[in-house]
Design a protein around this motif. Structure first.
Motif, mmCIF file in Angstrom:
data_model
loop_
_atom_site.group_PDB
_atom_site.id
_atom_site.type_symbol
_atom_site.label_atom_id
_atom_site.label_comp_id
_atom_site.label_asym_id
_atom_site.label_seq_id
_atom_site.Cartn_x
_atom_site.Cartn_y
_atom_site.Cartn_z
ATOM 1 N N SER A 23 19.664 21.441 84.444
ATOM 2 C CA SER A 23 19.944 20.681 83.222
ATOM 3 C C SER A 23 20.825 21.430 82.232
ATOM 4 C CB SER A 23 18.625 20.302 82.530
ATOM 5 O OG SER A 23 17.802 19.557 83.396
ATOM 6 N N SER A 24 20.680 22.759 82.180
ATOM 7 C CA SER A 24 21.432 23.546 81.200
ATOM 8 C C SER A 24 22.653 24.225 81.802
ATOM 9 C CB SER A 24 20.512 24.602 80.569
ATOM 10 O OG SER A 24 19.410 23.980 79.937
ATOM 11 N N ASP A 25 22.891 23.990 83.100
ATOM 12 C CA ASP A 25 24.089 24.509 83.780
ATOM 13 C C ASP A 25 24.213 26.024 83.686
ATOM 14 O OD1 ASP A 25 24.934 21.970 84.600
ATOM 15 O OD2 ASP A 25 25.932 21.602 82.690
ATOM 16 N N PHE A 26 23.083 26.725 83.799
ATOM 17 C CA PHE A 26 23.143 28.186 83.793
ATOM 18 C C PHE A 26 23.780 28.672 85.088
ATOM 19 C CE2 PHE A 26 21.511 32.368 84.884
ATOM 20 C CZ PHE A 26 21.698 33.073 83.709
ATOM 21 N N ARG A 27 24.782 29.559 84.964
ATOM 22 C CA ARG A 27 25.469 30.125 86.118
ATOM 23 C C ARG A 27 25.743 31.601 85.861
ATOM 24 N NH1 ARG A 27 24.104 25.724 87.074
ATOM 25 N NH2 ARG A 27 25.252 23.977 87.995
ATOM 26 N N THR A 28 25.685 32.404 86.897
ATOM 27 C CA THR A 28 26.083 33.807 86.791
ATOM 28 C C THR A 28 26.270 34.359 88.191
ATOM 29 O OG1 THR A 28 25.611 35.913 85.697
ATOM 30 C CG2 THR A 28 23.771 34.835 86.814
#
Length: 215
Positions: A23-28
């Motif tokens: 939902s929050s589009d966290f990427r790393t």
């Protein structure tokens, strides 16, 4: 756990919940630096002496039943104004970590996410400046949590962290109502569509003032 003496702080196994990815589009990716705010779900809390507090700020739990939990030691920092989410801040070598306290209620499972019977009580909260040791699961805070904590504390709680390792916890099946997860080392956090969560090993520089106190 530290790297280069007290010059940096290592946090292993920091959880990235599925909702943060989906939902929050966290990427790393491994090797990148990313600004993060962290929170800990505290199942055990104890006041420690000033001398004890200046020892290892981060360590893994030695109890096999709490192997996924970390033990953080730092200084209690109350909010400047009421935080609508509750909780308080723990400064670990100058890095703020938002603390939520385990309590009784729906969804609490004995031995899994309940409060340890030998812990200090949930209330009252620690006094300002008290050295405190907490044990629980550490996770990356969602944006709405960061916004509210920063409003209540009147300070930034995000710090720049280098991602050292990523482990994907891929759901495989359900048994007796409990989801099982298959761990897999990966190079990046991505939206996979299967409600995977991730564990990050993070490294951050300690604050200059904290380093100077220990050299």
């Amino acid at each position: 756990m530290t790297d280069n003496g007290w010059m940096s702080l290592i946090l292993p196994g920091v959880l990235v919940a599925p909702g943060l990815v989906e939902s929050s589009d966290f990427r790393t990716e491994v090797g990148t630096e990313v600004p993060l705010a962290l929170e800990i779900y505290c199942r055990h809390r104890a006041r420690v002496s000033n001398q004890e507090g200046r020892q290892a700020p981060v360590r893994r739990s030695a109890d096999a039943g709490t192997a996924d939990e970390l033990i953080l030691t730092g200084v209690a920092v109350p909010f400047a104004s009421t935080c609508r989410l509750g909780g308080w801040l723990l400064e670990v070598v100058g890095i703020p970590v938002y603390v939520t306290e385990a309590t009784a209620g729906p969804g609490v499972i004995a031995g899994v996410n309940d409060r340890d019977p030998d812990s200090d009580p949930e209330e009252p909260l620690p006094d300002r400046g008290a050295w405190v040791r907490v044990r629980g699961s550490v996770s990356v805070a969602d944006g709405y949590v960061v916004d509210e904590v920063e409003r209540a504390s009147q300070r930034s709680v995000q710090r720049l962290w280098r991602v050292q390792r990523i482990e994907r916890l891929m759901p495989t099946d359900y048994r007796s109502g409990n989801r099982r997860a298959y761990p897999q080392q990966v190079e990046a956090v991505r939206h996979t569509g299967d409600s995977s969560s991730y564990l990050l090993d993070l490294v951050a520089a300690a604050t200059a003032s904290t380093v100077m106190e220990r050299v």
